[in-house]
Design a protein around this motif. Structure first.
Motif, PDB file in Angstrom:
ATOM      1  N   LEU A 140       0.835  -1.202   0.000  1.00 39.58           N
ATOM      2  CA  LEU A 140       0.000   0.000   0.000  1.00 39.58           C
ATOM      3  C   LEU A 140       0.868   1.250   0.000  1.00 39.58           C
ATOM      4  O   LEU A 140       0.665   2.166  -0.805  1.00 39.58           O
ATOM      5  N   PHE A 141       1.850   1.307   0.892  1.00 37.61           N
ATOM      6  CA  PHE A 141       2.727   2.480   0.952  1.00 37.61           C
ATOM      7  C   PHE A 141       3.621   2.559  -0.280  1.00 37.61           C
ATOM      8  O   PHE A 141       3.932   3.647  -0.763  1.00 37.61           O
ATOM      9  N   PHE A 142       4.000   1.410  -0.821  1.00 36.50           N
ATOM     10  CA  PHE A 142       4.790   1.371  -2.054  1.00 36.50           C
ATOM     11  C   PHE A 142       4.016   2.029  -3.193  1.00 36.50           C
ATOM     12  O   PHE A 142       4.541   2.876  -3.935  1.00 36.50           O
ATOM     13  N   VAL A 143       2.747   1.658  -3.353  1.00 36.33           N
ATOM     14  CA  VAL A 143       1.942   2.221  -4.431  1.00 36.33           C
ATOM     15  C   VAL A 143       1.669   3.700  -4.186  1.00 36.33           C
ATOM     16  O   VAL A 143       1.693   4.515  -5.118  1.00 36.33           O
ATOM     17  N   ALA A 166       3.607   5.835  -2.671  1.00 38.98           N
ATOM     18  CA  ALA A 166       4.824   6.572  -3.016  1.00 38.98           C
ATOM     19  C   ALA A 166       5.030   6.610  -4.523  1.00 38.98           C
ATOM     20  O   ALA A 166       5.474   7.623  -5.091  1.00 38.98           O
ATOM     21  N   ARG A 167       4.692   5.528  -5.193  1.00 37.41           N
ATOM     22  CA  ARG A 167       4.830   5.484  -6.651  1.00 37.41           C
ATOM     23  C   ARG A 167       3.930   6.520  -7.317  1.00 37.41           C
ATOM     24  O   ARG A 167       4.260   7.057  -8.383  1.00 37.41           O
ATOM     25  N   ASN A 168       2.806   6.826  -6.687  1.00 36.87           N
ATOM     26  CA  ASN A 168       1.887   7.834  -7.221  1.00 36.87           C
ATOM     27  C   ASN A 168       2.208   9.232  -6.735  1.00 36.87           C
ATOM     28  O   ASN A 168       1.462  10.177  -7.026  1.00 36.87           O
ATOM     29  N   GLY A 169       3.286   9.404  -5.970  1.00 40.29           N
ATOM     30  CA  GLY A 169       3.692  10.727  -5.521  1.00 40.29           C
ATOM     31  C   GLY A 169       3.047  11.199  -4.244  1.00 40.29           C
ATOM     32  O   GLY A 169       3.162  12.372  -3.886  1.00 40.29           O
ATOM     33  N   HIS A 170       2.377  10.310  -3.510  1.00 38.75           N
ATOM     34  CA  HIS A 170       1.704  10.684  -2.270  1.00 38.75           C
ATOM     35  C   HIS A 170       2.536  10.427  -1.024  1.00 38.75           C
ATOM     36  O   HIS A 170       2.096  10.733   0.089  1.00 38.75           O
ATOM     37  N   ILE A 223      10.136   5.441  -0.916  1.00 43.52           N
ATOM     38  CA  ILE A 223       9.339   4.311  -0.451  1.00 43.52           C
ATOM     39  C   ILE A 223       8.858   3.462  -1.620  1.00 43.52           C
ATOM     40  O   ILE A 223       8.447   2.310  -1.444  1.00 43.52           O
ATOM     41  N   SER A 224       8.940   3.987  -2.851  1.00 45.91           N
ATOM     42  CA  SER A 224       8.530   3.221  -4.025  1.00 45.91           C
ATOM     43  C   SER A 224       9.705   2.529  -4.712  1.00 45.91           C
ATOM     44  O   SER A 224       9.542   1.946  -5.787  1.00 45.91           O
ATOM     45  N   LEU A 225      10.885   2.574  -4.107  1.00 43.43           N
ATOM     46  CA  LEU A 225      12.053   1.936  -4.705  1.00 43.43           C
ATOM     47  C   LEU A 225      12.019   0.422  -4.488  1.00 43.43           C
ATOM     48  O   LEU A 225      11.484  -0.059  -3.494  1.00 43.43           O
ATOM     49  N   ILE A 226      12.620  -0.306  -5.434  1.00 40.76           N
ATOM     50  CA  ILE A 226      12.670  -1.761  -5.378  1.00 40.76           C
ATOM     51  C   ILE A 226      14.129  -2.206  -5.354  1.00 40.76           C
ATOM     52  O   ILE A 226      14.941  -1.741  -6.166  1.00 40.76           O
ATOM     53  N   LEU A 268       9.071  -1.589   3.271  1.00 43.23           N
ATOM     54  CA  LEU A 268       9.035  -2.534   4.387  1.00 43.23           C
ATOM     55  C   LEU A 268       9.750  -1.975   5.615  1.00 43.23           C
ATOM     56  O   LEU A 268       9.262  -2.103   6.743  1.00 43.23           O
ATOM     57  N   ILE A 269      10.917  -1.347   5.405  1.00 48.97           N
ATOM     58  CA  ILE A 269      11.663  -0.759   6.523  1.00 48.97           C
ATOM     59  C   ILE A 269      10.868   0.390   7.140  1.00 48.97           C
ATOM     60  O   ILE A 269      10.790   0.540   8.361  1.00 48.97           O
TER      61      ILE A 269
END
Length: 506
Positions: free
Chosen positions: A347-350, A352-356, A361-364, A375-376
């Motif tokens: 959820l937090f990954f997505v 961050a990927r959308n700029g929110h 946090i959207s890095l892999i 996750l961290i």
């Protein structure tokens, strides 16, 4: 890690960012990597490693946490009778099934990870989606994870302090160790996560079957006294009925978690609805017959005075094997926390990927292909909440908020049917289902306003507090915050050996 000797071009799994010294260099490097990956026809992205069985295990594993072992007394407390309690358990299961089917349509129409956040964003725009993310980030998810970890620690330590509660510090430290361990597993390999989920889901189902078997044996032995007047003492006040449903739905919470990881689900158009249709009836059936076993063995007074109904049940029926119940509760919460960390970090990954959220946090991670920074980030917030004295009270402030945003998500389904009637919907549920679910959720939300106005007021205040944050950091971000975020992104990319997600979404 496999390497192909015949090619001089590194696999996307082995791309390691070269050292960079500025934010501009970082951005240029990511553009170059994106171009390289595009030319190779693939990129650094989340892997589709979750099959049908794994999906069922995630749903069942997250739903069957401590709730059915600890909290049946909440349903009984606000129902007033064992008969109405069973009706509430059945209806909560049916309601969760209806909601899950509605989410199956949303999940296959909008095949993105993030669950409610993704659906609200598509249906109603970025501000409502950010407010959901804000509440989930601050309270809902990390608090739920913290309470699950503390429950695990309390029951695992109980045999060592049989005559009193375990020291608070020992409980907190063990809960912190568990949270950190599961975060490491989630960072390292998705297959490890699914294996842990599969094993502990089987363990908790076995524990419930033990309770059911003992209850059936006791019932067949002629102990039917508790069922002579099953509806005696039934409460009929709408506010109390709503609270009974809240307690029942708490034990079913997690039915939408597979929607958080849609992008990692193999063949989501088939496996998402199949996993839902398999798991929800199984959970409902097990919950109902488990409660029948509880009510057969224990009096209503014993249930209402118990802090953990399953442990009281074990003490009365299992004799020298009664230690099994605390152990089973610990195993159940272990598996539930593992599934929750896996799903909620997406959820937090997505977001961050959308700029929110900060882009870091959207890095892999380029080696493990897991969202390590997300996750961290979730782990750190959970660890902080573990050491807050009144963490349990936070759940009371947002229980209605969860129902509110679930209502908003299902409203989005109806709204998208009106505004985007030609959009492909691999699954299209009967219109009656979202309408029934919406009316029920509205009843719960409105009843909460009258029954628990203080908790509703605090929950609403938490939501509203996200509005200025949205305008200061996203809509028109302050320059120094933008620069700070870029510096943080650069540091995370180098420290965690990460890249942005290379998969494109419309």
């Amino acid at each position: 890690m496999a390497h192909t000797k015949a090619s001089n071009t590194p696999s996307p799994r082995t791309i390691i960012p070269t050292p960079v010294n500025s934010t501009a260099d970082f951005a240029a490097q990511q553009r170059n990597m994106s171009a390289d990956n595009a030319s190779q026809g693939s990129g650094v992205k989340l892997k589709k490693e979750i099959g049908l069985l794994d999906g069922v295990a995630i749903i069942v594993g997250v739903i069957v946490g401590a709730g059915i072992f600890v909290s049946p007394k909440g349903v009984l407390l606000y129902s007033g009778s064992i008969g109405q309690s069973l009706i509430v358990w059945i209806l909560c299961g049916i309601l969760s099934m209806v909601g899950a089917l509605c989410y199956a349509e949303l999940g296959t129409m909008i095949p993105k990870s993030g669950g409610d956040y993704a659906y609200i964003n598509v249906a109603f725009g970025p501000l409502p989606a950010f407010l959901y993310l804000w509440v989930a980030l601050l309270v809902i998810i990390p608090t739920g994870n913290a309470i699950t970890a503390l429950t695990f620690a309390q029951y695992l330590l109980q045999p060592f302090w049989p005559s009193c509660d375990a020291p608070v510090e020992a409980v907190q430290l063990l809960a912190a160790a568990l949270t950190s361990l599961l975060t490491v597993i989630n960072c390292y390999n998705v297959r490890w996560v699914t294996r842990v989920t599969d094993v502990f889901t089987g363990t908790k189902i076995f524990a419930l079957l033990v309770i059911v078997a003992v209850g059936i044996w006791y019932l067949c032995a002629g102990h039917t006294d508790h069922w002579n007047e099953p509806m005696r003492g039934t409460f009929t006040a709408p506010g109390l009925i709503a609270l009974a449903f809240y307690n029942g739905l708490f034990s079913y919470a997690g039915w939408n978690y597979l929607n958080f990881v849609t992008e990692e689900l193999k063949d989501p158009y088939r496996n998402l609805p199949r996993a839902i249709c398999i798991s929800m009836p199984v959970v409902t059936l097990i919950y109902v017959i488990t409660n029948v076993a509880y009510f057969t063995v224990l009096t209503p007074e014993e249930i209402l005075s118990s802090d953990a109904v399953a442990v009281t049940f074990g003490d009365k029926m299992l004799g020298f094997m009664s230690w099994l119940m605390p152990f089973f509760v610990a195993c159940s919460t272990f598996g539930s926390l593992n599934g929750s960390i896996f799903a909620s970090s997406r959820l937090f990954f997505v977001g961050a990927r959308n700029g929110h959220l900060p882009a870091a946090i959207s890095l892999i991670n380029v080696h493990c292909l897991t969202p390590v920074p997300s996750l961290i980030f979730l782990c750190v917030i959970t660890l902080i909440l573990l050491f807050i004295k009144d963490v349990y009270t936070l759940i009371n402030y947002v229980s209605y908020v969860e129902a509110l945003f679930t209502t908003l998500s299902v409203s989005g389904l109806l709204w998208l049917r009106h505004t985007q009637p030609k959009t492909e919907r691999p699954i299209r549920v009967s219109l009656a289902l979202p309408i029934i679910f919406l009316i029920t959720c509205l009843f719960l939300v409105i009843s909460s306003v009258f029954q628990s106005p203080i908790e509703v007021g605090i929950g609403t205040a938490i939501i509203i507090s996200g509005i200025p944050v949205y305008y200061l950091t996203i809509h028109r971000p302050v320059e120094w915050l933008r620069n700070l975020s870029q510096s943080f992104n650069l540091w995370c990319s180098k420290f965690f050996i990460c890249m942005p997600n290379q998969e494109k979404f419309d």
